[in-house]
Design an enzyme around this catalytic site. Structure first.
Site, PDB file in Angstrom:
ATOM      1  CG  HIS A   1       9.624   3.466 -29.342  1.00 52.40           C
ATOM      2  ND1 HIS A   1       8.896   2.482 -29.949  1.00 52.40           N
ATOM      3  CD2 HIS A   1       8.821   3.941 -28.340  1.00 52.40           C
ATOM      4  CE1 HIS A   1       7.725   2.350 -29.345  1.00 52.40           C
ATOM      5  NE2 HIS A   1       7.650   3.241 -28.365  1.00 52.40           N
TER       6      HIS A   1
ATOM      7  CG  HIS B   1      10.819  -5.599 -32.344  1.00 54.41           C
ATOM      8  ND1 HIS B   1      10.257  -6.060 -31.189  1.00 54.41           N
ATOM      9  CD2 HIS B   1      10.146  -4.477 -32.683  1.00 54.41           C
ATOM     10  CE1 HIS B   1       9.278  -5.244 -30.841  1.00 54.41           C
ATOM     11  NE2 HIS B   1       9.188  -4.274 -31.728  1.00 54.41           N
TER      12      HIS B   1
ATOM     13  CG  ASP C   1       9.303   2.008 -37.586  1.00 57.78           C
ATOM     14  OD1 ASP C   1       8.168   2.319 -37.974  1.00 57.78           O
ATOM     15  OD2 ASP C   1       9.665   2.070 -36.400  1.00 57.78           O
TER      16      ASP C   1
HETATM   17  N1  CMC Z   1      21.795  -3.146 -36.812  1.00 57.55           N
HETATM   18  C1  CMC Z   1      22.935  -3.768 -36.446  1.00 57.55           C
HETATM   19  N2  CMC Z   1      23.079  -4.511 -35.336  1.00 57.55           N
HETATM   20  C2  CMC Z   1      22.010  -4.615 -34.532  1.00 57.55           C
HETATM   21  C3  CMC Z   1      20.789  -4.008 -34.831  1.00 57.55           C
HETATM   22  C4  CMC Z   1      20.694  -3.248 -36.022  1.00 57.55           C
HETATM   23  N3  CMC Z   1      19.559  -2.636 -36.356  1.00 57.55           N
HETATM   24  N4  CMC Z   1      19.889  -4.270 -33.855  1.00 57.55           N
HETATM   25  C5  CMC Z   1      20.537  -5.039 -32.964  1.00 57.55           C
HETATM   26  N5  CMC Z   1      21.820  -5.251 -33.379  1.00 57.55           N
HETATM   27  C6  CMC Z   1      22.834  -6.103 -32.714  1.00 57.55           C
HETATM   28  C7  CMC Z   1      23.436  -5.393 -31.505  1.00 57.55           C
HETATM   29  O1  CMC Z   1      24.589  -4.664 -31.849  1.00 57.55           O
HETATM   30  C8  CMC Z   1      23.722  -6.576 -30.597  1.00 57.55           C
HETATM   31  O2  CMC Z   1      24.883  -7.217 -31.084  1.00 57.55           O
HETATM   32  P1  CMC Z   1      25.898  -7.948 -30.033  1.00 57.55           P
HETATM   33  O3  CMC Z   1      25.113  -9.051 -29.424  1.00 57.55           O
HETATM   34  O4  CMC Z   1      27.040  -8.401 -30.874  1.00 57.55           O
HETATM   35  O5  CMC Z   1      26.293  -6.885 -29.044  1.00 57.55           O
HETATM   36  C9  CMC Z   1      22.559  -7.519 -30.854  1.00 57.55           C
HETATM   37  O6  CMC Z   1      22.135  -7.236 -32.207  1.00 57.55           O
HETATM   38  C10 CMC Z   1      21.382  -7.329 -29.885  1.00 57.55           C
HETATM   39  O7  CMC Z   1      21.009  -5.955 -29.952  1.00 57.55           O
HETATM   40  P2  CMC Z   1      20.416  -5.148 -28.730  1.00 57.55           P
HETATM   41  O8  CMC Z   1      20.639  -3.690 -28.961  1.00 57.55           O
HETATM   42  O9  CMC Z   1      20.939  -5.718 -27.442  1.00 57.55           O
HETATM   43  O10 CMC Z   1      18.893  -5.526 -28.855  1.00 57.55           O
HETATM   44  P3  CMC Z   1      17.680  -4.766 -28.182  1.00 57.55           P
HETATM   45  O11 CMC Z   1      16.585  -5.758 -28.061  1.00 57.55           O
HETATM   46  O12 CMC Z   1      18.112  -4.068 -26.945  1.00 57.55           O
HETATM   47  O13 CMC Z   1      17.317  -3.634 -29.260  1.00 57.55           O
HETATM   48  C11 CMC Z   1      16.298  -2.450 -31.036  1.00 57.55           C
HETATM   49  C12 CMC Z   1      16.216  -3.665 -30.093  1.00 57.55           C
HETATM   50  C13 CMC Z   1      15.024  -2.346 -31.849  1.00 57.55           C
HETATM   51  C14 CMC Z   1      16.466  -1.159 -30.211  1.00 57.55           C
HETATM   52  C15 CMC Z   1      17.527  -2.645 -31.963  1.00 57.55           C
HETATM   53  O14 CMC Z   1      17.372  -3.820 -32.730  1.00 57.55           O
HETATM   54  C16 CMC Z   1      17.767  -1.435 -32.873  1.00 57.55           C
HETATM   55  O15 CMC Z   1      18.431  -0.484 -32.465  1.00 57.55           O
HETATM   56  N6  CMC Z   1      17.210  -1.476 -34.128  1.00 57.55           N
HETATM   57  C17 CMC Z   1      17.304  -0.330 -35.017  1.00 57.55           C
HETATM   58  C18 CMC Z   1      16.259   0.698 -34.636  1.00 57.55           C
HETATM   59  C19 CMC Z   1      14.867   0.287 -35.044  1.00 57.55           C
HETATM   60  O16 CMC Z   1      14.638  -0.138 -36.163  1.00 57.55           O
HETATM   61  N7  CMC Z   1      13.903   0.472 -34.138  1.00 57.55           N
HETATM   62  C20 CMC Z   1      12.494   0.232 -34.400  1.00 57.55           C
HETATM   63  C21 CMC Z   1      11.906  -0.866 -33.583  1.00 57.55           C
HETATM   64  S1  CMC Z   1      10.300  -1.375 -34.244  1.00 57.55           S
HETATM   65  C22 CMC Z   1       9.264  -0.029 -33.975  1.00 57.55           C
HETATM   66  C23 CMC Z   1       8.847   0.069 -32.569  1.00 57.55           C
HETATM   67  O17 CMC Z   1       8.021  -0.742 -32.114  1.00 57.55           O
HETATM   68  O18 CMC Z   1       9.314   0.977 -31.913  1.00 57.55           O
END
Ligand code: CMC
Length: 430
Positions: free
Chosen positions: A267, A308, A365
Site C-alpha cells: 500500500h 494496482h 508511487d
Molecule cells: N511485479 C510483478 N508482478 C506483479 C506485480 C508487480 N508489482 N503486481 C502484480 N503482479 C502479478 C502477480 O504476481 C500476479 O501474477 P499471477 O497471476 O501470475 O499469479 C498478478 O500480477 C496479479 O497480482 P495480485 O497480487 O493478485 O494483484 P493484487 O490486485 O492482489 O495486488 C498490488 C495489487 C498493488 C498489491 C500488487 O500489484 C503489488 O504488489 N504491486 C507492488 C506494490 C505497489 O506498488 N503498491 C502500491 C499500490 S498504489 C498505492 C496505493 O494506493 O496504495
C-alpha cells in the site's frame, strides 16, 4: 435499488435467493448478499474483497478499466491543475468546492489547529533513536485520543468538523516532529502565516539556529502530490479506518489504525520500496537482470510501483506525477540518474508480455519517491508524506460513515478450517 435483478441458485434444490442490486451514480451495481446466510446457511467468500463493496459512499469514484479518478465528481487532473490541496480537502470533506469566503474560513481554521499539546511532544522521547517515522506517526496519532476523548459526540456534525480540522491541521506537525526525532534535531513550531505545504516543509527543514526560506517550487510540487493522494475510495487504510470506526471507537484511534495499514509495502509503503528498489538496481545496465528476477515467481521479487488492485489500464495519478516529476527536476535543476533508471524500467515493463498479460502499469508511487527525493525528503519519510495527504480521505470517510444513519459494526465471517470439536484430555494424561 436498480431495476436489474440477480439471484443465487442452489443447483441441487433449484431454490433461488434474490440478490437486490444496489445502484449508484456511476459504475457497477453492488449485489446485496446480506440475506444469503439467512436463506442458504452459506456465507459468501471473497478474502481480498476483489468483488465486494463494503459500503455506499459519495466521496470518490474510480473506474479502474478506464483509468478514471473523480473526487466528488471532479476529475483529479482538473483539481490538480486548478486547485490547492486545502481546496480539495474542503471538497472531499464537504461535497462541494468552496467559494472564496468558505475557503478562507476553512484555511484559517486549519492554520489555527496546527499546534500540538506540549504533553504530546514528550511521547516522541519514548521511541528508540532509529524508530521508523511511520511507527512514531501510528503511536502519536493514536495517543491524540488521550487528549480528545469526547467520542460520545461523534453524531454531532460540529464535533465531527472540529475533529476533521484538528486531524488535518496536526498531522503535518506530527509527521515533521517524527522526522526531527529521527534526525536528532529540535522540533520546530508551526508558522501559521505559511500555507499548508510550506508549513510542513518549514517544520521539517528549518532549524532554530538560522533562517529558512521555503522554496515555492517545492511547496507547489508537494501540494500537487497531496491532491493526488488525498483519497482513493475503499483502499486498505481507509477500509481499516472505517472498520475501526464502526465500533464507535475514538476517531483519532481509528486514524491511527489507518496509518498502520498504510505503512505496508503493498500500500503506502510502496513509495519507499520503489526508491530502495532503484538503489538496489543501481544502474540501467542491471535493469534486464532485475526484470528477469521479477518475472521469476520463485524469487518473490516484485516491480514496486507497478500494478494496482483497481487500475487495470493506467493509474491516472501516475500520468500526472510522471509529468510533475520531469517538471520538478527541471525547475530545481536536478539531474537524477534514478529518473533515467525509472523510465527505463517503465519502458521495458510496458513492452513486456508478463506485464501486458497481467495489466500491470505504473501506479502513483512509481514516480512520487523521485519527486520527494528531489525535495530533499528522506526515503523513510515518503510514507508519512502519503499519510499526511490521505488523512483528508480517512477523516471524510469516517465522518460519512458515522454521520450516515445507524452505525453497524463491520464484522466479517470466515470459513473455519481448524480442528473439529474435540474433548480436552487433562495434561497428566496427554
Ligand atoms: N511485479 C510483478 N508482478 C506483479 C506485480 C508487480 N508489482 N503486481 C502484480 N503482479 C502479478 C502477480 O504476481 C500476479 O501474477 P499471477 O497471476 O501470475 O499469479 C498478478 O500480477 C496479479 O497480482 P495480485 O497480487 O493478485 O494483484 P493484487 O490486485 O492482489 O495486488 C498490488 C495489487 C498493488 C498489491 C500488487 O500489484 C503489488 O504488489 N504491486 C507492488 C506494490 C505497489 O506498488 N503498491 C502500491 C499500490 S498504489 C498505492 C496505493 O494506493 O496504495
Amino acid at each position: 435499488m436498480s431495476e436489474v435483478s440477480y439471484s443465487l441458485v442452489n443447483n441441487a434444490t433449484g431454490e433461488k435467493v434474490d440478490l437486490p442490486a444496489i445502484g449508484g451514480t456511476l459504475g457497477p451495481v453492488g449485489l446485496d448478499v446480506g440475506k444469503v446466510y439467512d436463506k442458504t446457511g452459506a456465507f459468501t467468500y471473497d478474502p481480498g474483497f476483489t468483488s465486494t463493496c463494503s459500503t455506499k459512499s459519495a466521496i470518490t469514484y474510480i473506474d479502474g478499466d478506464e483509468g478514471v479518478l473523480l473526487y466528488r465528481g471532479y476529475p483529479v487532473a482538473q483539481l490538480a491543475q486548478h486547485c490547492s490541496f486545502l481546496e480539495v480537502a474542503y471538497l472531499i470533506l464537504n461535497g462541494e468546492l468552496p467559494n472564496k469566503t468558505a475557503l478562507e474560513t476553512f484555511d484559517q481554521s486549519i492554520r489555527r489547529h496546527t499546534m500540538i499539546n506540549e504533553g504530546l511532544k514528550s511521547f516522541f522521547n519514548g521511541f528508540h533513536y532509529d524508530a521508523h517515522p511511520m511507527a512514531m506517526l501510528t503511536g502519536v496519532v493514536g495517543s491524540l485520543s488521550g487528549f480528545y476523548h469526547d467520542t460520545g459526540n461523534n453524531k454531532d456534525p460540529r464535533h465531527r468538523e472540529i475533529f476533521a480540522h484538528r486531524m488535518i491541521a496536526k498531522i503535518p506537525t506530527i509527521a515533521a516532529a517524527a522526522y526531527k526525532k529521527y534526525y536528532g534535531q529540535p522540533f520546530m513550531y508551526p508558522q501559521n502565516h505559511l500555507d499548508y505545504c510550506s508549513n510542513l516543509l518549514h517544520m521539517m527543514f528549518a532549524v532554530p539556529a538560522e533562517p529558512y526560506h521555503v522554496d515555492p517550487i517545492a511547496a507547489k510540487a508537494l501540494d500537487v502530490l497531496f491532491i493526488l493522494h488525498a483519497d482513493h475510495e475503499q483502499n486498505a487504510s481507509t477500509s481499516t479506518v472505517r472498520m475501526a470506526g464502526s465500533t464507535g471507537t475514538n476517531p483519532y484511534a481509528a486514524i491511527s489504525a489507518g496509518i498502520a495499514a498504510l505503512w505496508g509495502p503493498a500500500h503506502g509503503g510502496a513509495n519507499e520500496a520503489v526508491l530502495n528498489m532503484l538503489d538496489e538496481i543501481g544502474d540501467v545496465k542491471n535493469v534486464q537482470g532485475f526484470m528477469d528476477k521479477v518475472k521469476d515467481k520463485q524469487s518473490g521479487v516484485r516491480l514496486m510501483g507497478f500494478g494496482h488492485r483497481v487500475y487495470k489500464n493506467f493509474d491516472p495519478r501516475a500520468t500526472i506525477i510522471r509529468e510533475e516529476c520531469h517538471k520538478v527536476l527541471k525547475a530545481l535543476k536536478i539531474d537524477d540518474p534514478k529518473l533515467e533508471l525509472a523510465m527505463k524500467l517503465e519502458e521495458i515493463a510496458l513492452n513486456d508480455d508478463y506485464f501486458k498479460a497481467r495489466k500491470l502499469y505504473p501506479n502513483v508511487d512509481f514516480y512520487s519517491g523521485i519527486i520527494y527525493k528531489a525535495l530533499g525528503i528522506p526515503v523513510n519519510m515518503f510514507t508519512p508524506m502519503f499519510a499526511v495527504a490521505r488523512t483528508v480521505g480517512w477523516v471524510a470517510h469516517w465522518s460519512e460513515m458515522v454521520g450516515d444513519g445507524p452505525l453497524k459494526i463491520a464484522r466479517p465471517r470466515q470459513v473455519y478450517t481448524g480442528a473439529a470439536e474435540r474433548n480436552v484430555v487433562p495434561v497428566a494424561q496427554r
